[in-house]
Motif scaffolding. Structure first.
Motif, PDB file in Angstrom:
ATOM      1  N   ILE A 116       0.920  -0.976   0.140  1.00 52.66           N
ATOM      2  CA  ILE A 116      -0.184  -0.116   0.068  1.00 52.66           C
ATOM      3  C   ILE A 116       0.893   1.434   0.401  1.00 52.66           C
ATOM      4  N   THR A 117       0.544   2.178  -1.246  1.00 51.00           N
ATOM      5  CA  THR A 117       0.934   3.716  -1.219  1.00 51.00           C
ATOM      6  C   THR A 117       0.110   4.127  -0.513  1.00 51.00           C
TER       7      THR A 117
ATOM      8  N   HIS B 252      -3.428   6.139   8.921  1.00 56.15           N
ATOM      9  CA  HIS B 252      -3.081   6.887  11.065  1.00 56.15           C
ATOM     10  C   HIS B 252      -2.419   5.265  11.078  1.00 56.15           C
ATOM     11  N   LYS B 253      -3.794   4.373  11.192  1.00 53.20           N
ATOM     12  CA  LYS B 253      -3.323   3.127  12.233  1.00 53.20           C
ATOM     13  C   LYS B 253      -2.959   1.628  11.534  1.00 53.20           C
ATOM     14  N   VAL B 254      -3.205   2.070  10.273  1.00 56.14           N
ATOM     15  CA  VAL B 254      -2.950   0.339   9.650  1.00 56.14           C
ATOM     16  C   VAL B 254      -1.193   1.016   8.645  1.00 56.14           C
ATOM     17  N   TYR B 255      -0.897   3.058   8.524  1.00 53.02           N
ATOM     18  CA  TYR B 255      -0.326   3.131   7.475  1.00 53.02           C
ATOM     19  C   TYR B 255       0.850   3.487   8.237  1.00 53.02           C
TER      20      TYR B 255
ATOM     21  N   MET C 201      -0.371   0.208  14.635  1.00 55.27           N
ATOM     22  CA  MET C 201      -0.702   1.427  15.883  1.00 55.27           C
ATOM     23  C   MET C 201      -1.984  -0.148  15.808  1.00 55.27           C
ATOM     24  N   CYS C 202      -3.357  -0.352  15.681  1.00 54.19           N
ATOM     25  CA  CYS C 202      -4.932  -0.705  15.583  1.00 54.19           C
ATOM     26  C   CYS C 202      -4.315  -2.228  16.563  1.00 54.19           C
ATOM     27  N   VAL C 203      -5.039  -2.396  17.055  1.00 51.06           N
ATOM     28  CA  VAL C 203      -4.439  -3.988  17.658  1.00 51.06           C
ATOM     29  C   VAL C 203      -5.623  -4.682  18.006  1.00 51.06           C
ATOM     30  N   GLY C 204      -6.846  -4.091  16.711  1.00 52.23           N
ATOM     31  CA  GLY C 204      -7.823  -5.735  16.737  1.00 52.23           C
ATOM     32  C   GLY C 204      -8.570  -5.757  17.487  1.00 52.23           C
ATOM     33  N   CYS C 205      -9.212  -4.978  18.403  1.00 51.98           N
ATOM     34  CA  CYS C 205     -10.032  -4.889  19.729  1.00 51.98           C
ATOM     35  C   CYS C 205     -12.341  -4.855  18.916  1.00 51.98           C
ATOM     36  N   GLY C 206     -11.571  -4.937  17.460  1.00 52.15           N
ATOM     37  CA  GLY C 206     -13.248  -4.474  17.131  1.00 52.15           C
ATOM     38  C   GLY C 206     -14.280  -3.523  17.833  1.00 52.15           C
TER      39      GLY C 206
END
Length: 340
Positions: free
Chosen positions: A206-207, A290-293, A303-308
């Motif tokens: 991803i870019t 921001h969370k995944v790039y 950054m995201c920890v997948g808590c949902g």
């Protein structure tokens, strides 16, 4: 060291810990939900193991212990400024693996991102963590794909089984308290999930060209910019500053920092009436990337920890995990249009 205690024995340990700490855990708040006669599970002070909710995911994270929703930094008068006192007690927080991974994200932002945040550090230095195991995956969790489903970085691990409390203690200062009430020592291995019903795939290639995708436009109408997704997220860390002036004397007051977030109105407003991200789709784009790039570009992990929790709380049923899974096709579509 692993211990087995009955509930009464563990409650005695909690009483000892409570002498110098406030113990926080996910607990049930009766009628505290969004609608009439609905309950809410969130973090609060506990005194017994019976208060801890083990079989349901908390609607809100532990975050407000380390980052209070509203935190007074200092008081001021016409002539002087006085720093707000730190809490006298420390804190012991019971949390799941994904949230313990979130602590690493908070530390990176507040302690390693330039200068240390003084107010965060003085709270963080007085906190211990007790891990709660996950016997099964909860709705909307995707911790396995984010690599946050297990951890060994805890002061103690806690598990309830057949009305017995099993503890794996890593904190030597607590050994005496557990040993005095234990019915025996044994190996206690933290429980963790190995699969989630919700899956995500973050494309490595991803870019930032994906910023130009049409996928973000759908959120202009769907999102109502309430900010719930930000406020339940254990890794969202943004705040705004407020000066409060007392009515008795308009020259006396206090400065607070208060939670704010990228999805709410006013967050990107600047002097002169400008706004960097007016549309909700633009805000969603910023949050997702921001969370995944870009966080990973700087720190080496997402950054995201997948808590949902963001998916759980959204009143418009916007799925963050689905947004992540759209990135691969969106990137291909942008690249194809660029070639035309």
């Amino acid at each position: 060291m692993g211990y087995c205690l009955d509930k009464a024995g563990f409650n005695q340990v909690l009483q000892e810990l409570s002498q110098e700490n406030v113990v926080y855990a996910p607990k049930l708040f009766k009628d505290g939900g969004s609608f009439s006669d609905t309950d809410r599970i969130r973090y609060g002070e506990i005194h017994t193991v019976e208060e801890i909710i083990f079989d349901r995911k908390s609607d809100y994270s532990f975050k407000e212990v380390l980052l209070p929703l509203s935190q007074t930094l200092f008081f001021f008068t016409e002539d002087a400024v006085k720093e707000a006192d730190a809490p006298h007690k420390g804190a012991v927080i019971l949390l799941r693996s994904c949230d313990l991974h979130a602590v690493k994200r908070l530390d990176a932002i507040y302690l390693e991102n330039g200068g240390e945040d003084y107010y965060y550090k003085r709270l963080r230095n007085k906190v211990k963590f007790i891990l709660i195991g996950c016997q099964h995956s909860f709705e909307n969790c995707f911790c396995v794909d984010m690599g946050t489903n297990q951890t060994a970085d805890y002061d103690a691990y806690l598990e309830m089984k057949n009305d017995k409390v099993y503890v794996d203690n890593h904190n030597e200062a607590w050994d005496a308290a557990f040993a005095a009430r234990s019915r025996g020592t044994l190996a206690v291995i933290p429980a963790y999930v190995t699969g989630n019903e919700t899956r995500v795939h973050i494309p490595e290639e991803i870019t930032l060209d994906v910023m130009h995708s049409k996928m973000w436009d759908e959120y202009d109408n769907r999102c109502i910019n309430c900010g719930r997704c930000n406020f339940v997220c254990p890794t969202c860390t943004c705040f705004t500053m407020q000066d409060l002036f007392y009515t008795e004397n308009g020259k006396v007051g206090e400065r607070r920092r208060v939670w704010s977030a990228c999805m709410v109105d006013g967050f990107t407003d600047v002097a002169g009436g400008g706004c960097y991200r007016k549309k909700n789709g633009q805000r969603m784009r910023f949050k997702v990337l921001h969370k995944v790039y870009d966080y990973k570009k700087r720190n080496g992990y997402h950054m995201c920890v997948g808590c949902g929790r963001c998916d759980d709380i959204c009143p418009e049923y916007i799925s963050f995990s689905n947004s992540i899974n759209k990135l691969a096709d969106a990137s291909k579509a942008v690249a194809a249009n660029a070639d035309k």
